[in-house]
Design an enzyme around this catalytic site. Structure first.
Site, mmCIF file in Angstrom:
data_model
loop_
_atom_site.group_PDB
_atom_site.id
_atom_site.type_symbol
_atom_site.label_atom_id
_atom_site.label_comp_id
_atom_site.label_asym_id
_atom_site.label_seq_id
_atom_site.Cartn_x
_atom_site.Cartn_y
_atom_site.Cartn_z
ATOM 1 N N THR A 132 81.514 -9.174 -132.424
ATOM 2 C CA THR A 132 82.228 -8.014 -131.910
ATOM 3 C C THR A 132 81.279 -6.886 -131.513
ATOM 4 O O THR A 132 80.194 -6.758 -132.093
ATOM 5 C CB THR A 132 83.202 -7.496 -133.005
ATOM 6 O OG1 THR A 132 83.638 -6.184 -132.680
ATOM 7 C CG2 THR A 132 82.534 -7.423 -134.367
ATOM 8 N N ASP A 133 81.730 -6.063 -130.582
ATOM 9 C CA ASP A 133 80.922 -4.890 -130.205
ATOM 10 C C ASP A 133 80.843 -3.868 -131.346
ATOM 11 O O ASP A 133 80.014 -2.965 -131.321
ATOM 12 C CB ASP A 133 81.488 -4.223 -128.937
ATOM 13 C CG ASP A 133 82.923 -3.734 -129.073
ATOM 14 O OD1 ASP A 133 83.547 -3.944 -130.137
ATOM 15 O OD2 ASP A 133 83.430 -3.132 -128.100
ATOM 16 N N GLU A 134 81.721 -4.051 -132.359
ATOM 17 C CA GLU A 134 81.721 -3.079 -133.457
ATOM 18 C C GLU A 134 80.427 -3.114 -134.264
ATOM 19 O O GLU A 134 80.139 -2.180 -135.006
ATOM 20 C CB GLU A 134 82.948 -3.290 -134.355
ATOM 21 C CG GLU A 134 84.234 -3.113 -133.562
ATOM 22 C CD GLU A 134 85.507 -3.020 -134.391
ATOM 23 O OE1 GLU A 134 85.455 -2.555 -135.541
ATOM 24 O OE2 GLU A 134 86.556 -3.404 -133.859
ATOM 25 N N TYR B 220 84.305 -4.114 -142.252
ATOM 26 C CA TYR B 220 84.506 -5.196 -141.283
ATOM 27 C C TYR B 220 83.277 -5.360 -140.391
ATOM 28 O O TYR B 220 82.695 -6.446 -140.299
ATOM 29 C CB TYR B 220 85.751 -4.921 -140.417
ATOM 30 C CG TYR B 220 85.811 -5.773 -139.159
ATOM 31 C CD1 TYR B 220 85.981 -7.148 -139.231
ATOM 32 C CD2 TYR B 220 85.675 -5.191 -137.892
ATOM 33 C CE1 TYR B 220 86.010 -7.930 -138.079
ATOM 34 C CE2 TYR B 220 85.715 -5.967 -136.737
ATOM 35 C CZ TYR B 220 85.880 -7.334 -136.841
ATOM 36 O OH TYR B 220 85.901 -8.104 -135.698
ATOM 37 N N LYS C 222 80.496 -8.457 -140.080
ATOM 38 C CA LYS C 222 80.254 -9.189 -138.829
ATOM 39 C C LYS C 222 78.773 -9.106 -138.442
ATOM 40 O O LYS C 222 78.180 -10.071 -137.967
ATOM 41 C CB LYS C 222 81.128 -8.641 -137.696
ATOM 42 C CG LYS C 222 82.611 -8.899 -137.856
ATOM 43 C CD LYS C 222 82.991 -10.374 -137.843
ATOM 44 C CE LYS C 222 82.850 -11.001 -136.473
ATOM 45 N NZ LYS C 222 83.318 -12.430 -136.494
HETATM 46 P P1 NAD Z 1 92.764 -12.991 -136.302
HETATM 47 O O1 NAD Z 1 92.764 -12.152 -137.542
HETATM 48 O O2 NAD Z 1 93.948 -12.957 -135.387
HETATM 49 O O3 NAD Z 1 92.540 -14.530 -136.689
HETATM 50 C C1 NAD Z 1 91.631 -14.934 -137.662
HETATM 51 C C2 NAD Z 1 91.950 -16.369 -138.046
HETATM 52 O O4 NAD Z 1 90.962 -16.794 -139.004
HETATM 53 C C3 NAD Z 1 93.317 -16.559 -138.702
HETATM 54 O O5 NAD Z 1 93.970 -17.665 -138.143
HETATM 55 C C4 NAD Z 1 92.980 -16.792 -140.171
HETATM 56 O O6 NAD Z 1 93.925 -17.626 -140.838
HETATM 57 C C5 NAD Z 1 91.615 -17.454 -140.066
HETATM 58 N N1 NAD Z 1 90.818 -17.290 -141.283
HETATM 59 C C6 NAD Z 1 90.598 -16.153 -141.980
HETATM 60 N N2 NAD Z 1 89.832 -16.407 -143.047
HETATM 61 C C7 NAD Z 1 89.544 -17.729 -143.010
HETATM 62 C C8 NAD Z 1 88.773 -18.590 -143.841
HETATM 63 N N3 NAD Z 1 88.153 -18.140 -144.938
HETATM 64 N N4 NAD Z 1 88.664 -19.896 -143.489
HETATM 65 C C9 NAD Z 1 89.297 -20.370 -142.387
HETATM 66 N N5 NAD Z 1 90.056 -19.603 -141.589
HETATM 67 C C10 NAD Z 1 90.175 -18.293 -141.893
HETATM 68 O O7 NAD Z 1 91.433 -12.599 -135.546
HETATM 69 P P2 NAD Z 1 91.123 -12.534 -133.971
HETATM 70 O O8 NAD Z 1 91.518 -11.194 -133.471
HETATM 71 O O9 NAD Z 1 91.641 -13.756 -133.319
HETATM 72 O O10 NAD Z 1 89.546 -12.578 -133.999
HETATM 73 C C11 NAD Z 1 88.844 -13.830 -133.950
HETATM 74 C C12 NAD Z 1 87.350 -13.549 -134.000
HETATM 75 O O11 NAD Z 1 86.973 -12.732 -132.892
HETATM 76 C C13 NAD Z 1 86.894 -12.798 -135.263
HETATM 77 O O12 NAD Z 1 85.676 -13.359 -135.679
HETATM 78 C C14 NAD Z 1 86.717 -11.365 -134.785
HETATM 79 O O13 NAD Z 1 85.725 -10.720 -135.549
HETATM 80 C C15 NAD Z 1 86.280 -11.573 -133.348
HETATM 81 N N6 NAD Z 1 86.610 -10.483 -132.396
HETATM 82 C C16 NAD Z 1 87.903 -10.028 -132.305
HETATM 83 C C17 NAD Z 1 88.195 -9.042 -131.365
HETATM 84 C C18 NAD Z 1 89.611 -8.533 -131.181
HETATM 85 O O14 NAD Z 1 89.820 -7.610 -130.390
HETATM 86 N N7 NAD Z 1 90.613 -9.087 -131.849
HETATM 87 C C19 NAD Z 1 87.193 -8.523 -130.532
HETATM 88 C C20 NAD Z 1 85.893 -9.029 -130.669
HETATM 89 C C21 NAD Z 1 85.618 -10.015 -131.598
HETATM 90 P P1 TYD Z 2 92.733 -1.819 -133.858
HETATM 91 O O1 TYD Z 2 93.719 -2.546 -133.011
HETATM 92 O O2 TYD Z 2 92.894 -1.851 -135.343
HETATM 93 O O3 TYD Z 2 91.283 -2.327 -133.417
HETATM 94 P P2 TYD Z 2 89.801 -1.763 -133.819
HETATM 95 O O4 TYD Z 2 89.931 -0.790 -134.912
HETATM 96 O O5 TYD Z 2 89.108 -3.016 -134.269
HETATM 97 O O6 TYD Z 2 89.251 -1.187 -132.560
HETATM 98 O O7 TYD Z 2 92.732 -0.292 -133.427
HETATM 99 C C1 TYD Z 2 92.451 0.104 -132.093
HETATM 100 C C2 TYD Z 2 92.420 1.611 -132.066
HETATM 101 O O8 TYD Z 2 93.743 2.098 -132.331
HETATM 102 C C3 TYD Z 2 91.543 2.239 -133.146
HETATM 103 O O9 TYD Z 2 90.913 3.398 -132.593
HETATM 104 C C4 TYD Z 2 92.497 2.632 -134.239
HETATM 105 C C5 TYD Z 2 93.769 2.969 -133.458
HETATM 106 N N1 TYD Z 2 95.031 2.694 -134.180
HETATM 107 C C6 TYD Z 2 96.002 3.695 -134.264
HETATM 108 O O10 TYD Z 2 95.835 4.815 -133.746
HETATM 109 N N2 TYD Z 2 97.172 3.413 -134.912
HETATM 110 C C7 TYD Z 2 97.404 2.206 -135.499
HETATM 111 O O11 TYD Z 2 98.476 2.017 -136.107
HETATM 112 C C8 TYD Z 2 96.412 1.192 -135.395
HETATM 113 C C9 TYD Z 2 96.626 -0.160 -136.017
HETATM 114 C C10 TYD Z 2 95.237 1.479 -134.716
#
Ligand code: NAD
Ligand code: TYD
Length: 340
Positions: free
Chosen positions: A125-127, A153, A157
């Site tokens: 992630t970019d975070e 988090y 990562k």
């Molecule tokens: P999500 O929370 O929707 O899904 C995570 C999945 O991992 C779930 O199905 C969960 O059951 C599984 N999981 C959790 N712990 C586990 C374990 N110990 N063993 C096996 N499975 C397990 O997450 P997402 O949003 O789909 O993100 C997927 C990946 O992409 C993550 O690594 C996250 O850091 C990365 N990512 C997400 C975003 C975003 O915007 N959502 C952006 C950049 C990177």
């Molecule tokens: P989120 O979807 O949790 O992603 P991330 O924190 O990983 O970027 O949140 C996106 C942005 O929205 C973040 O700045 C936090 C804000 N946010 C709210 O303002 N209200 C909410 O209820 C949630 C879940 C997030």
């Protein structure tokens, strides 16, 4: 190719499974997922019909289970999506994040070494770069930006990324890492900003905006992320990190107002609530490297992607209402209890 997709019952992993099934009918896919609260096997219902897809319930941090799976399946490629992914939850229970995101990654790396994969890809992630100031729109994260994390988090990562790159340097494990900006689209768990606001607005509930709502995220339609990962595992250079993002910066307030406009709901639903501790101000990706080296460009503009996403949530009300009611968690029992 036989590909292990961990965390494939979550948001991005499930989209990636459908992306591959639709494009590479010759590939075999195995999904390993622990089905935590964020994993939903109902999402994979259609994939489960395919003879090219198999689901395994299990924890990536369970070394015995992971080694057994690698021994049986002999994967060519591993794509690790499995993670605890919600910043707010990481503030409540950091230890869970370290266990899955760091120790789980280590088990997958060890298994990849022991059984010899052609590629281990870490979805990051970019975070990991921390945040950028709001008053410097000229600044972007490049792959050279120092790691500088804010939340448990992002720290977990970042630790995983460093471990992956150490396995390349020390053990010559063929790895790649991608760092993507915020995704949105179908199957996004309704605790994250966009699906939370859509589902609450549809029920005329208040929309909790943290702080002033001025924090900026760089939004990417999930299918564009899937296309980028697919390119990296097939054509990316081993040992490299690739940033993924599409120059779609929006304040949280802009995002929430877009949703309200599309749903024809009043802005009076917006409620300002206490800010997230350590809240990152702005994320913004410079995607020059992946564009230059692999030719990747996002295909979906934010307005178009948001329209599609909102329509998806309107048409799949059952999917997210079952999540909100907790019913989706019975699905594995119903589908699998008679099979083992
Ligand atoms: P999500 O929370 O929707 O899904 C995570 C999945 O991992 C779930 O199905 C969960 O059951 C599984 N999981 C959790 N712990 C586990 C374990 N110990 N063993 C096996 N499975 C397990 O997450 P997402 O949003 O789909 O993100 C997927 C990946 O992409 C993550 O690594 C996250 O850091 C990365 N990512 C997400 C975003 C975003 O915007 N959502 C952006 C950049 C990177
Ligand atoms: P989120 O979807 O949790 O992603 P991330 O924190 O990983 O970027 O949140 C996106 C942005 O929205 C973040 O700045 C936090 C804000 N946010 C709210 O303002 N209200 C909410 O209820 C949630 C879940 C997030």
């Amino acid at each position: 190719m036989k590909i292990l997709i961990t965390g494939g019952a979550g948001f991005i992993g499930s989209n990636f499974i459908y992306y591959l099934l639709g494009r590479y009918p010759e590939d075999e896919l195995v999904c390993l997922d622990a089905l935590t609260y964020a994993g939903n096997l109902e999402t994979l219902e259609e994939a489960l019909q395919s003879p090219k897809f198999r689901f395994v319930k299990g924890d990536i941090a369970d070394r015995t289970l992971v080694y057994d799976l690698f021994e049986t399946e002999r994967f060519d490629v591993v794509v690790n999506f499995a993670a605890e992914s919600h910043v707010d939850r990481s503030i409540e229970t950091p230890e869970l994040f370290l266990r899955t995101n760091v120790m789980g990654t280590q088990v997958l790396l060890d298994a990849s070494r022991k059984y010899g994969v052609k590629r281990y890809h870490q979805v990051s992630t970019d975070e990991v770069y921390g945040d950028l100031p709001l008053d410097r729109p000229d600044l972007f994260f490049t792959e050279e930006t120092p790691i500088h994390t804010s939340s448990p988090y992002s720290a977990s990562k970042a630790a995983a990324d460093l471990l992956v790159l150490a396995y390349y340097r020390t053990f010559s494990l063929p790895v790649t890492v991608s760092r993507c900006s915020n995704n949105y689209g179908p199957y996004h768990f309704p605790e994250k900003l966009i699906p939370l606001m859509i589902s609450r607005a549809l029920k005329d509930q208040n929309l909790p905006v943290y702080g002033t709502g001025e924090n900026v995220r760089d939004w990417l339609y999930v299918e564009d992320h899937c296309a980028a990962i697919d390119l990296i595992i097939r054509k990316g250079t081993i040992g490299e990190v690739y940033n993924i993002g599409g120059h779609n910066e929006r304040t949280n307030l802009e995002v929430v107002k877009t949703i309200l406009r599309e749903l024809d709901k009043p802005e009076s639903l917006i409620t300002y609530v206490t800010d997230r501790p350590g809240h990152d101000r702005r994320y913004a990706i410079d995607p020059t490297k992946i564009h230059r080296e692999l030719g990747w460009l996002p295909a979906t503009k934010f307005d178009e992607g948001m329209k599609r996403t909102i329509l998806w949530y309107l048409n799949h009300r059952n999917w997210w209402e079952r999540i909100l009611a907790g019913e989706y968690q019975d699905y594995y029992e119903r589908m699998y209890s008679h099979r083992s």
